[in-house]
Design a protein around this motif. Sequence first.
Motif, short mmCIF file in Angstrom:
data_model
loop_
_atom_site.label_atom_id
_atom_site.label_comp_id
_atom_site.label_asym_id
_atom_site.label_seq_id
_atom_site.Cartn_x
_atom_site.Cartn_y
_atom_site.Cartn_z
N ILE A 47 0.83 -1.21 0.00
CA ILE A 47 0.00 0.00 0.00
C ILE A 47 0.86 1.25 0.00
N SER A 48 2.05 1.16 0.59
CA SER A 48 2.91 2.34 0.74
C SER A 48 3.80 2.61 -0.47
N LEU A 49 3.81 1.73 -1.44
CA LEU A 49 4.70 1.91 -2.59
C LEU A 49 4.48 3.22 -3.34
N PRO A 50 3.22 3.68 -3.55
CA PRO A 50 3.04 4.95 -4.29
C PRO A 50 3.36 6.20 -3.46
N VAL A 51 3.46 6.05 -2.14
CA VAL A 51 3.56 7.21 -1.25
C VAL A 51 4.74 8.13 -1.57
N PRO A 52 5.96 7.61 -1.81
CA PRO A 52 7.09 8.51 -2.10
C PRO A 52 6.89 9.36 -3.34
N PHE A 53 5.95 8.99 -4.20
CA PHE A 53 5.71 9.73 -5.44
C PHE A 53 4.58 10.75 -5.30
N LEU A 54 3.96 10.83 -4.11
CA LEU A 54 2.86 11.78 -3.90
C LEU A 54 3.34 13.14 -3.43
N GLY A 55 4.58 13.21 -2.95
CA GLY A 55 5.08 14.49 -2.46
C GLY A 55 4.70 14.73 -1.01
N ARG A 56 5.51 15.53 -0.36
CA ARG A 56 5.32 15.77 1.07
C ARG A 56 4.06 16.58 1.36
N THR A 57 3.67 17.46 0.45
CA THR A 57 2.50 18.32 0.70
C THR A 57 1.24 17.50 0.86
N ALA A 58 1.03 16.56 -0.08
CA ALA A 58 -0.17 15.72 -0.02
C ALA A 58 -0.18 14.87 1.24
N ILE A 59 1.00 14.37 1.64
CA ILE A 59 1.08 13.54 2.84
C ILE A 59 0.77 14.36 4.09
N SER A 60 1.16 15.64 4.08
CA SER A 60 0.89 16.48 5.26
C SER A 60 -0.61 16.64 5.48
N TRP A 61 -1.40 16.63 4.39
CA TRP A 61 -2.85 16.69 4.57
C TRP A 61 -3.35 15.42 5.25
N ILE A 62 -2.78 14.29 4.86
CA ILE A 62 -3.18 13.03 5.48
C ILE A 62 -2.82 13.03 6.95
N VAL A 63 -1.64 13.58 7.27
CA VAL A 63 -1.19 13.60 8.66
C VAL A 63 -2.14 14.41 9.53
N ASP A 64 -2.77 15.45 8.95
CA ASP A 64 -3.73 16.24 9.72
C ASP A 64 -4.86 15.38 10.27
N THR A 65 -5.12 14.27 9.57
CA THR A 65 -6.22 13.42 10.01
C THR A 65 -5.92 12.71 11.32
N THR A 66 -4.63 12.63 11.68
CA THR A 66 -4.28 11.90 12.90
C THR A 66 -4.86 12.56 14.14
N THR A 67 -4.94 13.89 14.15
CA THR A 67 -5.49 14.58 15.32
C THR A 67 -6.97 14.23 15.51
N ILE A 68 -7.73 14.32 14.42
CA ILE A 68 -9.15 13.97 14.49
C ILE A 68 -9.31 12.49 14.78
N GLY A 69 -8.53 11.66 14.07
CA GLY A 69 -8.63 10.22 14.27
C GLY A 69 -8.29 9.81 15.69
N ALA A 70 -7.24 10.41 16.25
CA ALA A 70 -6.85 10.07 17.62
C ALA A 70 -7.95 10.43 18.61
N THR A 71 -8.57 11.58 18.41
CA THR A 71 -9.65 12.01 19.30
C THR A 71 -10.82 11.03 19.25
N ILE A 72 -11.18 10.59 18.05
CA ILE A 72 -12.27 9.63 17.90
C ILE A 72 -11.92 8.31 18.59
N LEU A 73 -10.70 7.84 18.38
CA LEU A 73 -10.29 6.54 18.92
C LEU A 73 -10.20 6.58 20.44
N TYR A 74 -9.63 7.65 20.98
CA TYR A 74 -9.56 7.76 22.44
C TYR A 74 -10.96 7.87 23.04
#
Length: 747
Positions: free
Chosen positions: A370-397
């Motif tokens: 699943i992670s093979l395409p990730v290096p080709f997406l660029g850091r900017t797109a990944i940073s948007w995904i990382v933003d989801t961790t705050t919301i996701g963590a709150t839901i999970l906790y």
Amino acid sequence: MKDSAPATTPSGSLQPYLSKLAVWALSVGSAIGWGSLVVTSKNYLSQAGPLGSVLGLLIGFVMMLMVASHYHFLANRYPGTGGLYNYVKYIFGYDRAFLVAWFLFLVYISIFWANATSIPLFVRYFLHNALSIGYLYSLFGYEVYLGEAIVTLIVITLIALLCIKSKTATARSMVVLTLLFTVGITVCFVAAMLGRGKTGVSMAPSFVPGKSALRQVVRIAFISPWAFIGFESVSHSAAEYHFKHTELYRVLVWALVVITALYIFVILMSVSTYPPECGSWLDYIRRLDEFEGIAGLPAFYAAQHYMGNAGVYILMASLLALVLTSLIGTLRAVSRLCYAAAQDKILPDRFAHLNEKQIPVNAILLIVLISLPVPFLGRTAISWIVDTTTIGATILYGFASAAVFKVSRKEGARRNIVISSICLVILVIFLLFLLFPGILSDQTIETETYILLSAWSILGLVFFNYIIRKDHARNFGKAIIVWTALLAFIVVMAMTLAARYNEEKENAVIDDIYHYITQTAAPEIQVMEPADFLEMQRARLVLADNGSVLVILGLFGLSFTVLMFNYSSMKKWEMITAAERDKAQLAAYTDPLTGVKSKNAYSAQESRIEAQIADGTAGAFGIIVCDVNGLKRINDTLGHKAGDDYIRAACRMLCEYFKHSPVFRIGGDEFVVLLQGHDFEARHEILQSFNEKVERHIGTAQVVASLGLADFDAKTDASFHDVFKRADELMYRRKLQLKSMGAVTRD
């Protein structure tokens, strides 16, 4: 607390090997990554200053202590693989467990991708763009190079190989690397504090000027789940603990202490000094984009300022170590989650396979694939995904708190009820703050993140439909909460996205109006008549409003369509289940030899009539008890097949005479007829006719049967058995009478 397994066998057959030190290292290493050292200081300081950041983190630390107590509470009762997914499955059922697994996967894979794509950034910062070879394209303003992508894939592959080849080597690596960056950051912090004391550099202002100090602290506290998410990932490896689960809380507390301390060290180090051209740390942070290399990283600039190049090398080694530990920790967590999900048929069975070393190899390979395409997406797109961790963590906790609350209420554990209730309320407030920014501060989540969360939720509905369709065990699709939760989440995301879009358009219109009034607009705009200009701006706002409505309707329509497919799949399974249930009930209620009703059906009918007699609603009915004579002689002389034929013949004879009443076979040669309708009204005539035929059969090979009849008397009969007993006694009298007439009655 007793360290015992749940009543239901938990998922997982992994072997214990993780020491307390290894679990501590996994917890710390999974929570702290690239952003902890490079991004945290800038983001926190720009929003709340050093004191506000520290206080906010300390509040977050207290919050995480409560969350840690939840995971300890649950791990002791539901040990096994899968962490929160495993707990929710046993407490709330499979449907809610799927919802948890869906967001758990997003959170952990986001952290994994974020740290994987930080490898090129590390090279750009410290190795002078050594891997910027083979320019491919720019994506959202980020330049993607083939050299960086290949190295990132190599790092992912090496981490996966380490996790596949040896469990003990992976655990030792985590311990060594975690100790490395913990000691490294601490040494640089101590050097900075001692050095600052000699230089007299001021850390003022303590808060960002012009904003409420309380709001700044609350803001940091509300985004604190991002700082700690991952510390609980060790719960996914609970089956691999080589110590008592009762000791988990102490391990998690020490992990949280170290995580919080390291964050504070980095923040304070970042304001301990600044370039001479800046007037204060605040000026430095606000102008950070003007600086390149080490100067663009406050913590590294401080390390170099106080320790020279040695400080930079120590922090570089620490940064690389924490990136690697985060990759290892999150890869392990996601693979164990996939392993547990595969055991419950959410994923194909092959992902639940363990190799000879008891490692879920296929699950690890799935993450790599699943992670093979990730290096080709660029850091900017990944940073948007990382933003989801705050919301996701709150839901999970929040789910963890709800799980503890439910179990605690059942057990009567008041202390845990109070803690989980407080934690749940706070997390709900956190989530509202994150989903509806602007309540307490400026927006915190990138606009693109809402698009990603909406897409992920819709994909979740689609995947849930796939699970329901192949769920032969009927574990999923019983609770509508998954659909409604995802649908509500999509609608909220769409509304927030539309609000962001409208806000951007409104700001653009305000800017255009300002430039028009101040006569600084473009020439073709400036020459427009005021009425025409204002009409153009009004049209832009209307277009923005219409676009927002289309976004909301589009996302809602798409998700609602998927939801209907889910509903259709669920109804299909319900129909199949109902048909199978009816078929099974028919089989259970039908005697296989004669085709009349079985003893199970008789028991059910008896229970219903007993209830009617008890509440005084039973109507008139009669009972015929029948015993087939001479069956044993036939079995002994002619065989059991002839005996079965004799029983069937007796049954046909009963059904022929009592056509309107159910016939039950309650024993080998025993039948009961529950008289109703015409049969009850004409019971004496039918019985007399039956008995006359039986008497004619004496001395022949045809059926001889003894019948006893009794009627229900509401005045004297207190139960169904009272009627049956009288009928049974009359049957035995008839049997003796037939014997005196020459019939064979010995069975």
